[in-house]
Design an enzyme around this catalytic site. Structure first.
Site, PDB file in Angstrom:
ATOM      1  CE  LYS A 196     -15.386  14.914  31.330  1.00 40.65           C
ATOM      2  NZ  LYS A 196     -15.978  15.830  32.415  1.00 40.65           N
ATOM      3  NE  ARG A 206     -18.884   9.962  34.925  1.00 40.69           N
ATOM      4  CZ  ARG A 206     -19.280   9.701  33.922  1.00 40.69           C
ATOM      5  NH1 ARG A 206     -19.787   8.550  33.535  1.00 40.69           N
ATOM      6  NH2 ARG A 206     -18.964  10.495  32.971  1.00 40.69           N
ATOM      7  CE  LYS A 255     -11.935  13.182  32.841  1.00 37.62           C
ATOM      8  NZ  LYS A 255     -12.639  13.917  33.716  1.00 37.62           N
TER       9      LYS A 255
END
Length: 333
Positions: A196, A206, A255
């Site tokens: 990640k 977010r 990711k």
């Protein structure tokens, strides 16, 4: 006669192209990330992610049924936690009657065959917006792991099929495996966010969860770069994935997606577990913004990006396009 080999023979028409196509997509290749909020009959679109919503548990359950009907077999769920429940310990994360735990129970009761993979990280529960517990101005690794074990066990108790640690703390996969096994959940899997990256592509996500690092009255890291990976690094991603597999990860996740396909292929070449790729919120939002301006064709770009992720080595793609893409593929039949 020159040339003897003509690649165009295998591209002459759609039927031939279908015969020799190396990579294919189906709805079961997709996992849908879902945002869950408190309340009832609540559904609000996320401004930076057109077509993606925060839903209350009751409407989440209805959406899960629709996803299952179009062939999607996995959901990755996240919760937007009330500010009054946030602190530096993240203790709401393992509340047996918390929003996440209730959502897992309701989804599994309504659609038992849907694979539910709840997010395991403290940032939605942290008053500081970080993935772990802040101690002396830093995210403390080992105490965070202890909190994550409590969180994961509570998810398993609620009925989760896999837990999905997205925190990037060192050693957390082993601690989670030990904790789940000790609690009697040997069959609950771990889908580890192994590579990640500290990416700018997470902005809309977010926004959806209000999980960005926040200003505080104590010293806190201003970003997540001390635990998420440097996007300049490749070998580090391989190392992280191998560590997670050694510690017991059943699947490893990379990711973001499209900008990191080289990493997908690198990890695919060295691990013997399924690869998950997260086609993240910023990647989704950029396409939708270009579509709104008439610059690109939504379906063509959507399917090309998803196919490229699969071609690079993904066994499963977590994508906000999952429902759209599944419907698109079903309409081709």
């Amino acid at each position: 006669m020159f040339p003897l080999h003509r690649g165009r023979r295998l591209r002459l028409n759609e039927s031939i192209r279908n015969l020799v196509r190396e990579t294919t997509l189906s709805p079961s290749d997709f996992m849908f990330p879902m945002f869950i909020a408190e309340g009832e009959n609540y559904k609000v679109e996320i401004a930076s992610m057109p077509g993606i919503f925060r839903r209350s548990v009751d409407l989440t359950v209805e959406e899960v049924k629709e996803l299952f009907a179009v062939g999607i077999r996995a959901v990755n769920i996240y919760v937007k936690v009330d500010e009054t429940l946030k602190d530096n310990t993240g203790k709401e994360a393992w509340n047996p009657n918390g929003l996440m735990q209730n959502a897992i129970r309701e989804i599994k009761a309504a659609c038992p065959e849907m694979i539910v993979m709840p997010d395991v990280a403290l940032d939605p529960y942290s008053i500081y917006g970080h993935d772990g517990i802040i101690t002396n101005g830093a995210v403390e690794n080992d105490s965070t792991n202890e909190a994550l074990v409590k969180m994961a066990v509570s998810h398993a108790e609620a009925g989760a099929d896999f837990v999905a640690p997205s925190d990037m703390m060192d050693g957390r996969v082993l601690r989670l495996r030990q904790g789940l096994d000790a609690a009697g959940f040997q069959n609950v899997g771990i889908m580890s966010y192994s590579a990640k990256y500290a990416s700018a592509f997470y902005g809309p996500f977010r926004d959806a969860l209000d999980s960005a690092p926040k200003e505080a009255d104590i010293e806190v890291p201003k970003d997540k770069k001390t635990y998420q990976m440097d996007y300049a690094n490749r070998i580090e991603a391989i190392k992280e994935a191998l560590w997670d597999v050694e510690e017991g990860a059943d699947m490893v996740l990379i990711k973001p997606g499209i900008a990191y396909l080289d990493i997908v292929r690198e990890i695919k070449n060295v691990v013997n577990v399924p690869i998950v790729v997260f086609h993240v919120s910023g990647e989704y939002a950029m396409i939708k913004a270009a579509v709104e301006r008439g610059w690109v064709d939504n379906d063509k770009v959507m399917m090309e990006q998803l196919m490229c992720i699969k071609r690079a080595g993904a066994n499963l793609i977590s994508t906000y396009f999952a429902k759209e893409a599944a419907i698109f593929l079903n309409n081709l039949k």
